[in-house]
Design a protein around this motif. Structure first.
Motif, short mmCIF file in Angstrom:
data_model
loop_
_atom_site.label_atom_id
_atom_site.label_comp_id
_atom_site.label_asym_id
_atom_site.label_seq_id
_atom_site.Cartn_x
_atom_site.Cartn_y
_atom_site.Cartn_z
N GLU A 120 23.27 -40.65 -24.64
CA GLU A 120 22.60 -40.49 -23.30
C GLU A 120 23.22 -41.35 -22.26
O GLU A 120 23.63 -42.57 -22.05
CB GLU A 120 21.16 -40.92 -23.52
CG GLU A 120 20.17 -40.83 -22.25
CD GLU A 120 18.90 -41.74 -22.33
OE1 GLU A 120 18.52 -41.52 -21.42
OE2 GLU A 120 18.58 -41.93 -23.22
N VAL A 122 23.85 -43.46 -18.93
CA VAL A 122 22.97 -44.30 -17.93
C VAL A 122 23.82 -44.66 -16.93
O VAL A 122 25.20 -44.89 -17.05
CB VAL A 122 22.38 -45.30 -18.66
CG1 VAL A 122 21.22 -45.01 -19.52
CG2 VAL A 122 23.19 -46.12 -19.60
N ARG A 146 18.20 -45.42 -16.39
CA ARG A 146 18.32 -44.16 -16.69
C ARG A 146 17.94 -43.15 -15.47
O ARG A 146 16.87 -43.35 -14.70
CB ARG A 146 17.32 -44.09 -17.92
CG ARG A 146 17.38 -45.03 -18.98
CD ARG A 146 16.35 -44.90 -19.94
NE ARG A 146 16.36 -43.67 -20.76
CZ ARG A 146 15.38 -43.57 -21.65
NH1 ARG A 146 14.37 -44.34 -22.07
NH2 ARG A 146 15.58 -42.33 -22.36
#
Length: 467
Positions: A120, A122, A146
């Motif tokens: 993910e 960030v 995020r």
């Protein structure tokens, strides 16, 4: 060692503490006697192979005159929220970043990285360094933002003590999403070359810095990072910074902006500074930008471009403080109290019959701020105006203007045409700017001292932080 802690984390005896590096930007640096020697500009670290955290090598400290020097972290004795104290030994040789080194604030903030376990993406908000038992400092934590997630990510890290990270005013910038503090080894991607890296965190770190000091910082950045910072700054702040940069940097940055944005920034600059910058551009590019500017902003710039650079007309600003003869002392003082006003321009007001926008109605004279302070607030300025001092003419040479200001001990002087209309005012800072060598800004920013190498510094930096 006393350390600045983060958020509301308690400082326990013997427990390691964290120092968030972005919060060190601009913190004053003192010697053991309590004398300030400079301010923190950045922190130098050596990245190492994952998952080993980077080692902190030292601080980049800016000392007079705007010279960055390296202060080994081993010489720092105290780190507090508003002060850093070192042992008094400082090599004033100009700092030059080496290939094995990374500047945290300039290069790591706003970088897009990934969680190692999920991939993910960030954004880096800040990084924290922590002391070890051997007196080394390592970057052990990363504060990340995020994009839009909600809720805590179990096992990845801690929720930041700050519920949100304040955004930065400017084009295309939005409030960040949820922020987390994670271990260094929980993320990856710090070594990759990133195109389109943001600059909100970097700008936030230096938001209280004066334009001239921020310009010096921007000047030292790589071209890619310099452009990213320029794009992220709001128009007013970027205009202030451009006015303090060397000519080559001004042209480079303006050329990297979208043409509409470039016109907006020129509108936010002082007319004289905008004219100086446009005067260095090719005719076609200059005309395109002038056409895109608002007519009321472009008109004074076009007038200034008709004068020679080294004449009173070319030196003047078209935005001095102008008041009508029926204005009171109180009204005049209210205008010069404007905090955005150049101090030299605030030193006096120019009294003219309407209209009071340059070129004005008939110029009547000048009232100096000291005279304003001596008179009752209801007094009309027409009764205290100094009409005996002959004004400058737009065709007067730079040398003549300098002698005029020196002769009458002035920091600014009115420029009036042959018909008695006020065209603008020349300030002492613009005179000095043109009297100094053309590359004086570069000389100040690149100033260095020939100082012998520091053995401790060389041992620390020469091995990538592993002496």
């Amino acid at each position: 060692m006393s350390c600045m802690i983060t958020g509301n984390v308690p400082l326990m005896s013997g427990a390691p503490t964290r120092v968030f590096i972005a919060r060190l930007a601009g913190v004053a640096v003192f010697d053991p006697a309590g004398d300030q020697v400079g301010r923190v500009r950045d922190v130098v670290v050596a990245l190492r192979l994952a998952p080993r955290p980077p080692r902190v090598l030292g601080l980049v400290v800016e000392v007079a005159p705007r010279r960055p020097v390296f202060l080994p972290i081993t010489r720092v004795t105290v780190i507090e929220a508003d002060a850093i104290i070192f042992d008094g030994r400082l090599n004033v040789r100009r700092f030059q970043k080496r290939d094995s080194e990374t500047l945290v604030i300039a290069e790591l903030l706003d970088r897009t990285i990934r969680f190692r376990d999920t991939g993910e993406p960030v954004s880096v908000v800040d990084v924290a360094m922590e002391p070890t038992r051997t007196r080394d400092w390592l970057v052990g934590k990363v504060a990340v933002s995020r994009a839009g997630g909600r809720g805590r990510v179990a096992g990845r890290g801690e929720r930041s003590e700050r519920p949100g990270v304040r955004g930065v005013r400017g084009r295309g910038l939005r409030r960040r999403g949820e922020s987390l503090i994670v271990n260094w080894d929980a993320v990856e991607g710090f070594s990759a070359v990133e195109h389109g890296q943001g600059a909100a965190g970097l700008i936030a770190a230096f938001e209280r810095m004066k334009p001239a000091d921020l310009a010096n910082f921007v000047h030292e950045l790589p071209e890619k990072r310099r452009t990213e910072v320029a794009v992220a700054l709001d128009d007013e702040r970027l205009a202030d910074v451009l006015e303090e940069l060397p000519e080559d940097d001004q042209i480079e940055i303006l050329g990297k902006l979208e043409v509409d944005r470039a016109a907006d920034v020129l509108e936010a600059m002082g007319p004289d500074d905008a004219a100086d910058l446009l005067g260095e551009l090719p005719t076609e590019q200059r005309e395109q930008l002038l056409t895109l500017m608002q007519p009321q902003d472009a008109a004074p710039v076009r007038r200034l471009l008709t004068y020679a650079d080294d004449s009173a007309g070319g030196l003047m600003t078209t935005d001095p403080v102008i008041i009508a003869p029926d204005a009171t002392v109180a009204e005049a003082l209210a205008q010069i109290r404007n905090p955005d006003l150049n101090p030299a321009l605030a030193a006096q007001v120019y009294v003219c019959r309407p209209p009071t926008a340059t070129p004005t109605g008939r110029y009547l004279g000048t009232v100096h701020f000291q005279r304003l302070l001596r008179e009752p607030p209801p007094t009309l300025v027409s009764g205290i105006v100094d009409a005996e001092l002959d004004p400058l003419r737009p065709t007067m040479s730079l040398e003549a203007v300098a002698m005029y200001l020196a002769t009458y001990n002035l920091v600014a002087g009115a420029v009036v045409d042959e018909n008695g209309h006020l065209l603008g005012a020349v300030t002492i800072d613009d005179v000095l700017d043109h009297l100094l060598p053309e590359d004086w800004r570069e000389s100040v920013m690149d100033a260095g001292a020939e100082v012998s190498a520091d053995p401790e510094e060389e041992a620390l930096r020469g091995t990538g932080g592993n002496p």
